[in-house]
Design an enzyme around this catalytic site. Structure first.
Site, mmCIF file in Angstrom:
data_model
loop_
_atom_site.group_PDB
_atom_site.id
_atom_site.type_symbol
_atom_site.label_atom_id
_atom_site.label_comp_id
_atom_site.label_asym_id
_atom_site.label_seq_id
_atom_site.Cartn_x
_atom_site.Cartn_y
_atom_site.Cartn_z
ATOM 1 N N TYR B 98 0.681 -1.064 0.022
ATOM 2 C CA TYR B 98 0.266 0.015 0.096
ATOM 3 C C TYR B 98 1.146 1.029 -0.002
ATOM 4 O O TYR B 98 0.438 2.275 -0.956
ATOM 5 C CB TYR B 98 -1.065 0.074 1.205
ATOM 6 C CG TYR B 98 -2.095 -0.779 0.835
ATOM 7 C CD1 TYR B 98 -2.761 -0.872 -0.629
ATOM 8 C CD2 TYR B 98 -2.606 -1.733 1.522
ATOM 9 C CE1 TYR B 98 -3.726 -1.619 -0.616
ATOM 10 C CE2 TYR B 98 -3.639 -2.638 1.563
ATOM 11 C CZ TYR B 98 -3.996 -2.987 0.406
ATOM 12 O OH TYR B 98 -5.388 -3.042 -0.107
ATOM 13 N N GLU B 197 -1.321 -31.433 7.300
ATOM 14 C CA GLU B 197 -1.661 -30.508 6.473
ATOM 15 C C GLU B 197 -3.801 -30.347 6.775
ATOM 16 O O GLU B 197 -2.598 -28.304 7.011
ATOM 17 C CB GLU B 197 -1.577 -30.783 5.320
ATOM 18 C CG GLU B 197 -2.560 -29.847 3.815
ATOM 19 C CD GLU B 197 -2.457 -30.777 2.807
ATOM 20 O OE1 GLU B 197 -1.996 -31.938 2.176
ATOM 21 O OE2 GLU B 197 -2.989 -30.139 1.846
ATOM 22 N N ASP B 249 -2.188 -34.834 2.708
ATOM 23 C CA ASP B 249 -2.936 -35.715 2.247
ATOM 24 C C ASP B 249 -2.156 -36.407 0.660
ATOM 25 O O ASP B 249 -1.267 -36.040 0.577
ATOM 26 C CB ASP B 249 -4.148 -34.452 1.003
ATOM 27 C CG ASP B 249 -5.542 -33.368 2.019
ATOM 28 O OD1 ASP B 249 -5.608 -34.393 3.169
ATOM 29 O OD2 ASP B 249 -5.698 -32.381 1.671
#
Lengths: 644, 366
Positions: B98, B197, B249
């Protein structure tokens, strides 16, 4: 079964009336359906008016109005400021098929066969039962004549039903009012297109068009000079038919074959005449009126065997590149096209008939990118609206591989797709139409070839333009870089290190490494010069009202690291008059201005300036610049000079 | 807290400015060279045992508009960092993005751009983002286990935290700065750490008390782990000698999570030795597990297949284990999730699956 005798047959044999002829052939005459009939009627009327005005040296002011009656009856009004028609001729011109003055003349004109306006009158009479009204005024100080005419379809003669003299404000002119069956709803777009197109190729005419709901369209006049009047020429031996040859020999005043050939044909000098006679195995003092059919045949064959000079092309009246460009620009204002290019071929000949091709190409702006390009086809300044597929203009365009020129064209054949409008104008003493309705030009190899050459020239200009644009955009980026970003980087690095800002010039030339040429064209309206009265009392004539000075400024910057010296060429339109030029040019011709520029040191610039008069605003809107004696790859904004 | 000495950072940043400045003086096109940050340019560093950038370099120069913009932004960012150091402030990457709005020509078009450039600056100067007083806005993940940490709080007081007794079920939250100046390990009593995870699986292990039953430290990765999480794991491993296993996973994206922990990420290969834990092991779920445990599956998507194929050419996956597993997965065309193990009941993962796998890996003794 009893045999039929010739006598009995003869009872059935009679002259076919014009009405019957018309009824049977209305599709080839352009009256096949109510939509076509409306467009054809407008077309015949407007063509007639334009021809009449031009023949009388009058800048055409044409008014077209369509009123919608009951059902599909339309009242068509066409008015012009032409010379008018003398009373005696009115029924002939408007009420008799195959009557006219232009049929026998060999020169460029719109109508030729004389079927034109009288066919509209006949069509109106056949479909509505109403008679046409003709008003004509031939002198400002005489009243106008009003005639109502009907065609006697058995005799191919017009009858004047009502005759009156009336007051008409116009100094001279003709007005025709005819009721016809026509489909305005469907024909609306075509009528508009036709009038707009007509206006494009007739920049000297003003056309006002009023639709049934009162909407008025004004197609303005953008050129105050009439086209050059085409002169009449004699037939060229290459184009003459055997029958015509025999007929000409019958009517000639010449008593000997050689003088017959020399006086009645164009391009026949002594040498050619003798060569033809010798090839035909005839005697030069033969009386043409007593020649046998075999002798004519030999003569006709001999024409083809001898090389005869092309006919003079004075009989043609092309529009000219400047005017085509100006017209296209005017008509495409709303589209704000990126650029307009034109090309004009020198006059050429097919079968002894002179012809000339001019083309124009409008590119970019708001034109749709994913539709086939729009074709505007013209023959002798008349727009061709139908049968696009069967026209030689279409096939010539289709046979060019447009993919090379930045347009889409699946398989490299056919009408390309892209944001463009193509205009092609063929002018000729005899346009080889495919049919009587005169909507498509026949597939004549000579004409096709000329159209192709003209479009290729246009396409090359387009390519050059696109190429230039891409290169400029790239260099423009660098420009951005060196003028905005690089100084910032230098400033920031100096700031961080608390050191003075380094000198940038050397690094700028290193990054750019080109000679940059940039140009701008502007216009200055100059007031009308004072009219001076000389002692003799004559006022000096002025060529044009008011005037525009076209000013071209060219900036040449050497961003190479070494000094550069080269020659610069700027192309100028042929009809321009060159005014002030700085620096001093080394050569000025009617096509270009040439400068031998002095050595330009690295990181230095040179201003080049010239003025052109005799052009209207926008006629010259982009410089075509060329360079010589420098590697053109170093130069942005100009191409390699290929010689005169 | 020890006051850090930034003079080295400043002189490294000034080197960039000096290089550019001298280019101008020498009439050379201003340029900066940096290692190419792609898959094709990572090499295994035998000494450090992690993947680092190779010798290929990319040049940013002012010949092109894009290159010039990059140089200008680099200068602005470098100057900004110098200024932060001077006034003793720090900012998040997002705040810097910004702030760059006010940089006129040098402003970024997306935060992605400014993040990448911050990484570039690390690569060029061989400094860390923390040296630049820049921090990520994402926090580190959660930890539960028999581990005592001492953290220097914002009040500059030291506070001991036991990662079971002093925390709730959400665990100890890893701060963005995990350097010794901020946290130190006081004591530990665990056999291994398991990096997980998904939050769902982390919570399952917490609820089932896996940390106490199996003497484990549970670390939640929150997807692709933040730098601080990876650094935390690295310190657990090197300072406390805790073996690390990674539990994710069964899909190509999860393998990349493992790779970033074990071998170093491509994006941060310049600090791999600092973030990666080369001895960490992949526990599962593996494609073989899908077959061995008969797990519920989904079909591989086109993106999955492309990612797997890309991993076959990724230098980090060139051992026989990964090649075999990836090829197997491409063959069966299936993927699965950690939580698919719930097929056999909520306790199956803690009672059966993990113990079996950990034993197989030699972490749990039979």
């Amino acid at each position: 079964m009893a045999t039929v005798t010739a006598l009995e047959l003869a009872k059935k044999q009679k002259e076919i009336s014009v009405a019957e002829f018309f009824e049977r052939n209305k599709h080839i005459l352009g009256f096949g359906n109510q939509t076509r009939a409306l467009v054809t009627s407008v077309k015949e009327g407007v063509d007639n008016s334009l021809d009449a005005c031009e023949e009388a040296n009058i800048l055409p002011d044409i008014y077209v109005e369509i009123q919608n009656g009951e059902d599909s009856e339309c009242k068509l009004i066409i008015e012009d400021n032409g010379p008018g028609v003398v009373k005696k001729q009115i029924p002939h011109i408007f009420g008799r098929l195959l009557y006219g003055s232009r049929f026998h003349a060999i020169r460029q004109s719109r109508g030729q066969q004389g079927i034109g306006i009288s066919a509209v009158v006949l069509y109106g009479q056949l479909t509505t039962g109403k008679h046409a009204r003709i008003i004509s005024k031939i002198k400002p100080d005489r009243p106008a004549i009003m005639n109502e005419i009907a065609i006697d379809t058995n005799k191919n003669r017009a009858e004047v039903l009502n005759e009156d003299t009336i007051h008409w404000d116009k100094p001279t002119g003709t007005r025709i009012e005819v009721s016809i069956l026509g489909d305005f709803k469907r024909g609306k777009r075509f009528v508009y297109d036709y009038l707009q197109s007509t206006s494009i190729v007739n920049p000297h005419a003003q056309i006002i068009y009023r639709e049934p709901d009162g909407t008025e369209h004004v197609f303005e006049r953008i050129c105050e000079t009439l086209p050059r009047k085409p002169s009449e020429i004699k037939p060229h031996p290459y184009g003459v038919e055997l029958g015509t040859l025999i007929k000409m020999a019958k009517h000639t005043k010449a008593r000997q074959l050689n003088s017959f050939l020399k006086t009645e044909f164009s391009s026949m000098g002594d040498r050619t005449t003798n060569a033809v006679i010798e090839k035909a195995g005839l005697e030069k003092n033969l009386n043409p009126k007593t020649m046998t059919r075999d002798q004519f045949l030999a003569l006709h064959k001999a024409f083809k065997k001898v090389k005869i000079m092309a006919p003079s092309t004075d009989c043609l009246s092309p529009i000219g590149e400047t005017l085509i460009k100006r017209s296209l620009k005017h008509e495409t204002q709303e589209i704000s096209p990126e650029f307009i290019v034109t090309a004009s071929r020198p006059a050429s000949v097919y079968s002894g008939n002179p012809f000339q091709v001019e083309v124009g190409l409008v590119y970019g702006g708001k034109l749709p990118k994913d539709e086939p390009v729009k074709l505007l086809r013209f023959a002798n300044r008349v727009p061709l609206l139908y049968q696009q597929g069967g026209c030689v203009i279409t096939s010539a365009i289709s046979s060019i591989d447009w993919r090379r020129y930045g347009l889409n064209q699946p398989s490299g054949k056919g009408i390309p797709t892209g944001p463009a409008i193509f205009l092609a104008h063929v002018s000729s003493t005899l346009i080889p139409f495919t049919s009587e309705s005169k909507e498509a030009i026949a597939d004549v190899p000579e004409i096709e070839n000329e159209i192709k050459l003209a479009f290729r020239e246009c396409a090359r200009k387009v390519q050059q333009h696109i190429h230039k644009k891409v290169r400029r955009a790239k260099t423009r980026e660098k420009f951005d870089l060196i003028t905005r970003i690089l100084p910032e980087i230098a400033k920031k690095s100096a700031h961080m290190l608390n050191k003075p800002v380094p000198v940038l010039d050397p690094i700028i030339t290193k990054i750019m490494d080109v000679v940059w040429i940039e140009d701008a064209v502007e216009y200055e309206e100059v007031p009308r010069p004072m009219v001076q009265t000389t002692l003799t009392g004559e006022t000096e004539s002025m060529e044009k009202k008011g005037g525009t000075i076209t000013k071209s400024r060219i900036l040449v910057v050497n961003y190479k690291q070494t000094p550069q010296k080269f020659n610069l060429y700027a192309l100028i339109p042929e009809d321009a008059i060159v005014g002030t030029v700085t620096p001093k040019p080394s050569k000025v011709t009617d096509r270009f201005i040439k400068w031998n520029l002095d050595t330009i040191p690295s990181a230095s610039k040179v201003d080049v300036y010239f003025e052109l008069a005799g052009l209207e605003k926008g006629d010259f809107d982009e410089n075509e610049l060329y360079v010589e004696n420098i590697n053109p790859a170093y130069v942005i904004g100009a191409d390699k000079w290929e010689g005169d | 807290m020890v006051k850090k000495d930034y003079s080295d950072v400043i002189s490294k940043i000034d080197m960039i400015a000096l290089k550019i400045y001298n280019d101008f003086l020498k009439t050379e096109v201003p340029s900066i060279d940096l290692p190419t940050r792609t898959k094709a340019n990572i090499r295994f560093d035998e000494k450090l045992n992690v993947w680092k950038y190779g010798n290929n370099t990319t040049q940013r120069n002012a010949k092109s508009l894009d290159g010039a913009y990059m140089l200008l932004r680099t200068m602005y960012m470098a100057d900004f960092i110098k200024e932060m150091i001077r006034v003793n402030k720090s900012s998040t990457l997002r705040e810097m993005y910004y702030i760059s709005e006010g940089w006129d020509l040098a402003k970024f078009h997306s935060q992605q751009e400014s993040n990448l450039l911050a990484e570039d600056l690390e690569v060029i100067t061989k400094c860390m983002r923390e040296d630049f007083k820049l921090r990520p806005e994402e926090d580190g993940a959660r930890v539960i286990g028999n581990l005592t940490i001492e953290e220097v709080t914002r009040n500059n007081t030291k506070k001991k935290i036991h990662c079971q007794d002093d925390v709730g079920d959400a665990g100890y939250s890893i701060p963005y700065n995990v350097e010794p100046e901020k946290i130190t390990f006081k004591s530990v009593d665990a056999d291994f750490a398991i990096a997980i995870e998904t939050g769902g699986m982390f919570d399952r292990l917490v609820e089932n008390g896996f940390d106490t039953t199996h003497r484990a430290i549970l670390v939640h990765l929150k997807g692709q782990p933040a730098r601080s999480t990876r650094r935390f794991i690295k310190r657990l491993n090197t300072e406390l000698n805790i073996p690390i296993v990674v539990f994710t996973d069964c899909d190509p994206w999860s393998y990349r999570i493992f790779a970033s922990i074990a071998y170093g990420a491509i994006k941060t290969a310049h600090i791999s030795e600092y973030l990666a834990t080369p001895s960490s092991q992949f526990l599962g779920v593996t494609p073989s597990d899908i077959e061995n445990y008969d797990l519920p599956t989904d079909n591989l998507t086109k993106e999955d297949i492309n990612a797997l194929k890309s991993e076959l050419t990724d230098p980090r996956f060139q051992d026989s284990f990964w090649k075999g597993e990836i090829k197997l997965q491409l063959k069966i065309g299936k993927k699965s999730e950690q939580q698919a193990l719930a097929k056999y009941g909520l306790d199956y993962v803690t009672d059966t699956y993990l113990p079996e796998k950990l034993t197989e890996m030699g972490i749990l003794k039979k």
